[in-house]
Every structure is written in structure tokens, then in C-alpha cells.
Design a protein around this motif. Structure first.
Motif: not given
Length: 340
Positions: A171-178, A187-192, A243-246, A253-254
Motif C-alpha cells: 500500500f501507499e498512503l499520501a497526504v499533502d497537508s493537515i 497553521a500547517t501541522l503536517f505536510s508532504d 511542522d507543528a504538532a504534539d 516535533f515542530a
């Protein structure tokens, strides 16, 4: 039921169409009809389950939860590796009889080992044999009315190869951003995010315990009828910008970038029976909090065990080297989820 049906056709006018139909049938066909009394009818039950062969590719431009602000998952895709079709998946659905043994976990490995196709001296194989051998069958024993859904593969390749079995479904799971948004901006928490790997045996069981309840160690009262999740998987290659999350409400791990992420279970002291794959279990049911007396969704008996490798770990764009976790475990975890 049968007398009432006969009553409906008791008048000559209503009986005529039925008589005409019966007369039109060949004599040999009529000879095969047999009346069933209530005792005979009670033994007529469906004994087979349902098998679904599945292939799919899921894409979603945006998934947004809106409260006072909003949280959006953008550019989500679930597919096979390298953006191919997610395929070679087989779902089996069964409603268990009392004490019935059904496919679960690595029971296919136990079946092959018993048939002499796999080496029983392998510690993982031996553990599978001990875990999934039940009275001459292979799987897990369930109670009457339990709904059992098992995800496996259509084609496991060479039946003597453990690697073929473990890598049958990729499988492959991709997300551009959260992204989280509000009146102050976004604010972007996660990206790429990109995760590639293999799905091992995965089971969803809905336990049928009627209105029974039980009390957890923390005092929460939960329904005995619950959804049980048990899955094995491996991440062979992953990357993301954190990018900015707990993490578990403890570690922030920002401004972190991770490349070459691997999640497995090949090191340490808790590898037995997992064939190198990470393992996660959880149970979900209706529950009542002992602390607040509020009713909600109980997520309990949560467990996650894995080894985690991050060969490229960047902070602020600069690599600080590699990071490894061995015997990373989340245990004794319970959550009560409700609105406020």
C-alpha cells in the motif's frame, strides 16, 4: 405461518392461480416437493460466509472538520505502491456459531506449518502454531453471533515462502497537508506525508454480548458488545514534514523533517509471533466514564508495539543524524470520547 398462507387461498377464486401453476409443473418436479414441519425448518440455516475480492484506489481532495475553527486533511490518497491500484485483497465475512473457529491473525501460517510447508522450528512459526491451533482447526474461537471480518490476500505466492506471505498486499498512503484554521489565520501541522509498506493480517470483530457490560480497571463501564481491531503492518519507506504538532501530547516535533521512515518489529524483546511486523490492537464500544459519569465512545485495551527507524532526522532543515526506537510500546491506554 403455513396455516395462515393456506387460509389466503381457501376460496376457489384465490386457489385457482395456484392450482394452475401446480398443474403446469412436470410430474417429476412435483415429486421433489416435501412438506417441512417446524422441527425441520428450524435446522435450515446458512453455514457459509461471504468472500469479497477487493481492489481500489481512494483519493480525496479535502476532508474538513469545522467547529469554531476547522481542521482539514488535504490531498489524501490511498493506493498501491507507486500510485498503482491497491489490490490482491480478500475480505472474508462470517457470523460465528457457538464455539466456531474462524480465520484470524496468522492462522494461515499455522495451517501451512501443520501441513509441512513451513519450518516449525522457526520461533515465529512455532508461536503461530501454538496460538492459532484450536481443536484440529486453525484460527480463533468465537461466540454465537460474533461478526468476524478478516483481511488477507487473494494470492500469497509461494506457500513455502514467508516473505511472499508478508508482502502479498502492498500500500501507499499520501497526504499533502493537515491544516488547522481559525480567526487568527491557519497553521500547517503536517505536510508532504508519504508512507509505503505492507498490510499484514487484519481483523475486525464485532462481539455479540447483548446488553452485558463490564468494568475496566479505571472504573469506566463499557458495553460487552464491542468492535475489536487487530492488525499487523510494516512501513518500509516514509517521509513527512512535522511542522507543528504534539506526539501523544508529550513531545512537540515542530519544524522536524523525517525521511526513510521504517516501522517494523525486528529488534528487541517483543518480536515473537509478529514476523517482523508492527502490531496494533484496540477495542471500541459504548461506555460511561467513572470520572465524569458522561456517556461516550470508549476506546480501550489499546496496544501498539513496534521498532521505529528514522535514518534522516532534520530539525530546521538540518539533519542531526538518525533516530531509532526499539521496543516502542503503547499499552494500558483507555480513552473516553464525547462531545462538549
Amino acid at each position: 405461518m403455513i396455516p395462515s398462507l393456506l387460509t389466503q387461498f381457501s376460496t376457489p377464486r384465490r386457489c385457482f392461480p395456484l392450482m394452475a401453476f401446480a398443474m403446469a409443473l412436470p410430474t417429476s418436479t412435483l415429486a421433489e416437493f416435501r412438506a417441512l414441519d417446524d422441527s425441520s425448518l428450524s435446522t435450515v440455516t446458512g453455514q457459509a460466509g461471504v468472500t469479497i475480492e477487493l481492489e481500489t484506489r481512494l483519493t480525496m481532495d479535502s476532508l474538513t472538520w469545522t467547529d469554531e475553527g476547522s481542521l482539514s486533511v488535504n490531498g489524501l490518497r490511498l493506493s498501491g505502491q507507486n500510485d498503482t491500484v491497491l489490490d490482491n485483497m480478500k475480505l472474508t465475512l462470517d457470523i460465528a456459531g457457538d464455539g466456531e473457529v474462524l480465520e484470524h491473525g496468522f492462522s494461515e501460517i499455522a495451517r501451512r506449518a501443520n501441513a509441512g510447508l513451513l519450518d516449525p522450528s522457526d520461533p515465529d512459526v512455532a508461536e503461530a502454531l501454538a496460538t492459532y491451533s484450536v481443536n484440529g482447526e486453525f484460527g480463533k474461537q468465537f461466540d454465537s453471533g460474533d461478526l468476524v471480518i478478516h483481511l488477507g490476500a487473494i494470492d500469497y505466492g509461494d506457500p513455502t515462502s514467508l516473505n511472499d506471505y508478508l508482502q502479498a498486499v502492498d500500500f501507499e498512503l499520501a497526504v499533502d497537508s493537515i491544516v488547522t484554521s481559525g480567526t487568527e489565520g491557519s497553521a500547517t501541522l503536517f505536510s508532504d506525508m508519504l508512507l509505503q509498506g505492507y498490510v499484514g493480517p487484519t481483523d475486525l470483530v464485532i462481539r455479540n454480548q447483548g446488553g452485558n457490560t463490564r468494568t475496566l480497571a479505571n472504573g469506566n463501564v463499557v458495553s460487552g458488545s464491542e468492535l475489536q481491531l487487530d492488525t499487523h503492518f510494516e512501513i518500509t519507506n516514509g517521509s513527512l514534514n512535522w511542522d507543528a504538532a504534539d506526539l501523544i501530547l508529550l513531545f512537540n516535533f515542530a519544524a522536524v523533517g523525517i525521511e526513510g521512515l521504517q516501522i517494523h518489529n525486528r529488534r528487541g524483546d517483543d518480536t515473537l509471533g509478529h514476523f517482523g511486523m508492527a502490531h496494533a490492537t484496540a477495542k471500541l464500544s459504548r461506555g460511561t466514564s467513572a470520572a465524569s459519569a458522561v456517556e461516550g465512545l470508549s476506546v480501550h485495551d489499546v496496544e501498539f508495539r513496534a521498532d521505529i527507524d528514522m535514518p534522516i532526522f532534520r530539525i530546521g532543515g538540518t539533519s542531526i543524524g538518525s533516530v531509532q526506537f526499539t521496543d516502542f510500546a503503547i499499552t494500558d491506554t483507555t480513552m473516553m470520547v464525547y462531545g462538549h
